[in-house]
Design a protein around this motif. Structure first.
Motif, PDB file in Angstrom:
ATOM      1  N   GLY A 245      42.654  37.537  43.869  1.00 27.46           N
ATOM      2  CA  GLY A 245      42.835  38.913  43.757  1.00 27.46           C
ATOM      3  C   GLY A 245      44.658  38.954  43.042  1.00 27.46           C
TER       4      GLY A 245
ATOM      5  N   ILE B 117      45.731  39.274  38.645  1.00 30.50           N
ATOM      6  CA  ILE B 117      46.510  40.262  38.215  1.00 30.50           C
ATOM      7  C   ILE B 117      47.339  39.898  37.713  1.00 30.50           C
ATOM      8  CG2 ILE B 117      47.616  41.808  38.641  1.00 30.50           C
ATOM      9  CD1 ILE B 117      46.471  42.980  41.390  1.00 30.50           C
TER      10      ILE B 117
ATOM     11  N   ILE C 218      48.425  44.454  47.027  1.00 28.12           N
ATOM     12  CA  ILE C 218      46.329  44.366  47.144  1.00 28.12           C
ATOM     13  C   ILE C 218      46.193  45.508  48.994  1.00 28.12           C
ATOM     14  CG2 ILE C 218      44.401  44.449  46.748  1.00 28.12           C
ATOM     15  CD1 ILE C 218      45.471  42.410  45.141  1.00 28.12           C
TER      16      ILE C 218
ATOM     17  N   VAL D 251      46.789  48.443  43.654  1.00 28.93           N
ATOM     18  CA  VAL D 251      47.649  47.556  43.371  1.00 28.93           C
ATOM     19  C   VAL D 251      48.582  47.910  43.597  1.00 28.93           C
ATOM     20  CG1 VAL D 251      48.770  46.043  41.452  1.00 28.93           C
ATOM     21  CG2 VAL D 251      45.836  46.694  41.988  1.00 28.93           C
TER      22      VAL D 251
ATOM     23  N   VAL E   3      42.128  46.191  39.847  1.00 24.79           N
ATOM     24  CA  VAL E   3      41.381  44.818  40.813  1.00 24.79           C
ATOM     25  C   VAL E   3      40.225  45.555  41.202  1.00 24.79           C
ATOM     26  CG1 VAL E   3      42.766  45.335  42.983  1.00 24.79           C
ATOM     27  CG2 VAL E   3      42.376  42.523  41.473  1.00 24.79           C
TER      28      VAL E   3
ATOM     29  N   ALA F 296      37.600  37.514  41.782  1.00 22.72           N
ATOM     30  CA  ALA F 296      39.058  38.766  41.135  1.00 22.72           C
ATOM     31  C   ALA F 296      38.838  39.121  39.969  1.00 22.72           C
ATOM     32  CB  ALA F 296      39.873  39.120  41.716  1.00 22.72           C
TER      33      ALA F 296
ATOM     34  N   ALA G  51      41.007  41.469  36.875  1.00 20.05           N
ATOM     35  CA  ALA G  51      41.994  42.471  36.582  1.00 20.05           C
ATOM     36  C   ALA G  51      42.376  43.108  35.454  1.00 20.05           C
ATOM     37  CB  ALA G  51      43.462  41.989  37.830  1.00 20.05           C
TER      38      ALA G  51
END
Lengths: 133, 133, 133
Positions: free
Chosen positions: C59, C63, C83, C94, C114, C125, C127
């Protein structure tokens, strides 16, 4: 202002993946509980029905994530999300019914996009929910 | 109104994945048919050229899905989508050519974003097409 | 015009994946360097802490890609992205800190979404970073 309210904005995103073999599409009870008749007809017409059922399954999970509501797993709510191919392009289109539709309306979500992919073993989906554009 | 027309909105999303080993980047005909000279040069300069070619391959498939047009698989159209790293950040940037560019213009798509990822065995991509912002 | 500036627009997207086994969450130094205390507490409370740590790891990478800045890998910057689950829905939220927050502000990014997913072996993940809506 009204103008601001009428612009679209992404409200949520969702990703999900599953091993195709872990989605029990050979089980009629599972299929009947989680897929609409049109989805069943479509998936059974595809080259690999297990892959098509699995792709829709992860698509529904991804859409629940994008809507920001917890899915009820194997419960009836999965059927509230219907993913069918656009007649012209074949791209997956989303129709919400029942509780899923109410949840989306409560959050002013007007557009739900989804994309599906499967390899020989894994199905993956991405979804995006937007407010009115 | 004009104001509404000038706000951006996500028109489509796309996800795609492939086993790196299933993208025949060792085949010069396949490479020449599907990748631009700049892409070939870039992929060959990377630590794992097969992974870089596979990541671009799924990137192009994901972009076709986001544009809402069917890709032509191994046909020349894949070359109409060019994915190259931003000189500063290294982030993948999309340039459309030929039929892909025309399809995007017909749908008023002005921005195409893509992200690529590969593990040792699998390449995955996500794409998003937006109308003018 | 101000009206145009006040409409949201997707600035970047990011996707990332890792084998859960390749994220060394058994290593206290790695964990302390890359996760905030609240993240550590949350991941350790989950059914599979390694899967939860790996999902957050990808994640954070996704991002960074969506923000259009290179991540610093195992360096301290990963901790700048936090997160945590929404208390009501459980959906990942986030929070940016430090350098990541500055990078986002410099690009006028006001919203980062996300979504995380893990199978038994792979964490993935997606984002999305948007400018002000």
């Amino acid at each position: 202002s009204e103008l601001l309210n009428s612009t679209g904005s992404v409200a949520g995103v969702g990703v999900d993946q599953e091993l195709i073999s872990s989605v029990p599409s050979w089980n009629p009870t599972f299929v009947e509980r989680n897929f609409t008749p049109s989805e069943v007809e479509y998936c059974r017409s595809q080259p690999s029905p297990p892959a098509s059922f699995a792709a829709r399954w992860v698509g529904k999970e991804a859409i629940f994530k994008a809507l920001g509501v917890a899915s009820k797993g194997a419960a009836a709510a999965m059927k509230d999300i219907e993913i069918l191919p656009d007649p012209e392009t074949g791209a997956p289109q989303v129709q919400l019914h029942g509780d899923a539709k109410q949840a989306a309306e409560a959050k002013k979500i007007e557009k739900v996009l989804v994309s599906l992919s499967h390899s020989e073993t894994v199905a993956i989906a991405f979804a995006q929910a937007s407010t009115s554009a």
